[in-house]
Design an enzyme around this catalytic site. Structure first.
Site, PDB file in Angstrom:
ATOM      1  N   GLN A  37       0.880  -1.327  -0.034  1.00 54.41           N
ATOM      2  CA  GLN A  37      -0.003  -0.004   0.046  1.00 54.41           C
ATOM      3  C   GLN A  37       0.883   1.277  -0.010  1.00 54.41           C
ATOM      4  OE1 GLN A  37      -2.347  -1.157   3.375  1.00 54.41           O
ATOM      5  NE2 GLN A  37      -0.315  -1.513   4.496  1.00 54.41           N
ATOM      6  N   HIS A  68      -9.427   1.935  19.312  1.00 51.24           N
ATOM      7  CA  HIS A  68      -8.688   0.864  19.835  1.00 51.24           C
ATOM      8  C   HIS A  68      -9.162   0.663  21.211  1.00 51.24           C
ATOM      9  CE1 HIS A  68      -5.783   2.596  16.833  1.00 51.24           C
ATOM     10  NE2 HIS A  68      -6.087   1.531  16.476  1.00 51.24           N
ATOM     11  N   ASP A 161      -7.919  -6.067  13.399  1.00 53.20           N
ATOM     12  CA  ASP A 161      -8.004  -4.731  13.152  1.00 53.20           C
ATOM     13  C   ASP A 161      -7.301  -4.479  11.813  1.00 53.20           C
ATOM     14  OD1 ASP A 161      -7.676  -2.062  13.165  1.00 53.20           O
ATOM     15  OD2 ASP A 161      -6.034  -1.837  14.454  1.00 53.20           O
ATOM     16  N   SER A 162      -8.136  -4.880  10.789  1.00 46.67           N
ATOM     17  CA  SER A 162      -8.029  -4.644   9.311  1.00 46.67           C
ATOM     18  C   SER A 162      -8.428  -3.746   8.614  1.00 46.67           C
ATOM     19  CB  SER A 162      -8.736  -5.969   8.751  1.00 46.67           C
ATOM     20  OG  SER A 162     -10.003  -5.606   8.586  1.00 46.67           O
ATOM     21  N   PRO A 168      -4.950  -7.614   0.345  1.00 46.13           N
ATOM     22  CA  PRO A 168      -4.576  -8.604   1.368  1.00 46.13           C
ATOM     23  C   PRO A 168      -5.497  -8.911   2.442  1.00 46.13           C
ATOM     24  CG  PRO A 168      -3.125  -6.562   1.559  1.00 46.13           C
ATOM     25  CD  PRO A 168      -3.876  -6.396   0.144  1.00 46.13           C
TER      26      PRO A 168
END
Ligand code: SAM
Length: 287
Positions: A37, A68, A161-162, A168
């Protein structure tokens, strides 16, 4: 009066069909392209330093705590006694920082792009703080999908946490992936994932629900306000096999969180996070 413009000097984070969040770039601190990226760290007058992957704002100094705290404390409190945790993605280290506030013995973090870790540590150190130096942490730069396919290790809680499901990260939303995680987590295990905007990505929440349900006794969605994510309102999904994440007693959460400072998540808020307003309840696969 001059309006905000698309283009140079601005980050345009497209949220849905026909709208975007636009941020003025007051300073470009870092720009690079990894194997996966384009990475940028910019400074914005209001949000401070911001991590931008491709054109999507990932986290900022001003609001990282909200996302978070929600992705860590909800699943960690849903498990009665978490000792071993797995984080997939989360290269900025904010989720790791929050998870480590719990008395965990070990956290494995699997991030596909080591450059995200390096760039955030260098340019936005207030987000990971000293999380990556914690002796309980094992960082693996690897594909999370392959890791869960190949690893035999067990965990109590997993947090995904994508980035949005493309490239990917696509495999991080599949039924096979959730099934492998459920097997690694065992009978009391808890999995939490970010599941996108409840306003503009309804099909994503539906996909996560559909793919998680075969593997978890309870699949629950919860909400939080993340100012820098498109639409602000954001969804998370938690799957559990030991107990219903909504039904964790307030007193238990209060005890577990008593020594953990938070700015968004509170024991009293826990149950309310799962409460969807009727207009969203009607439009989403929420029970
Ligand atoms: N909270 C953010 C959001 O929703 O905007 C996500 C932040 S975090 C930086 C997302 C991370 O997931 C990225 O660093 C990306 O490299 C990582 N990632 C994407 N696909 C992955 C995979 N298959 N395995 C492990 N990490 C992956």
């Amino acid at each position: 009066m001059e309006g905000y413009r698309h283009g140079d000097g601005y980050i345009t984070d497209e949220g849905g069909d026909g709208f975007a969040h636009v941020y003025r770039v007051d300073e470009l601190l870092h720009e690079s392209r990894s194997q996966f990226q384009r990475l940028r760290v910019v400074r914005n007058a209001f949000f401070g330093r911001m991590l931008v992957l491709d054109d999507a704002v990932q986290t900022t100094e001003a609001d990282d705590f909200i996302y978070h705290e929600l992705l860590s404390h909800v699943p960690l409190c849903a498990h009665p006694e978490p000792k071993r945790a797995l984080i997939v993605g989360g290269g900025d280290g904010g989720l790791l920082r929050e998870a480590l506030r719990h008395p965990l013995e070990h956290v494995t973090m699997v991030e596909i792009d080591g450059e995200v870790v390096e760039v955030t540590r260098r340019w936005i150190p207030s987000i990971p703080q000293d999380a990556f130096e914690d002796p309980r942490v094992e960082l693996r730069v690897a594909d999370g999908v392959r890791f869960v396919e190949e690893s035999e290790v067990g965990f109590d809680v997993a947090m995904v946490d994508s980035t949005d499901p493309k490239g990917p990260s696509l495999g991080l939303f599949s039924s096979e992936f959730y099934g492998r995680l459920a097997a690694m987590l065992g009978s009391r295990g808890v999995l939490a994932v970010q599941s996108g905007s409840p306003l503009y990505q309804k099909e994503l929440i539906a996909l996560v629900a559909r793919n998680m349900r075969p593997h978890f006794r309870w699949v629950r969605h919860y909400l939080g306000h993340v100012p820098t994510y498109p639409g602000v309102l954001w969804s998370f999904t938690v799957g559990a096999n030991g107990r219903d994440p909504i039904e964790v007693p307030d007193e238990e959460i209060a005890g577990r969180m008593s020594a953990i400072p938070t700015k968004y998540y509170t024991p009293r808020a826990h149950r309310g996070l799962f409460e969807f307003p009727p207009y969203l309840r009607a439009a989403l696969p929420v029970e």
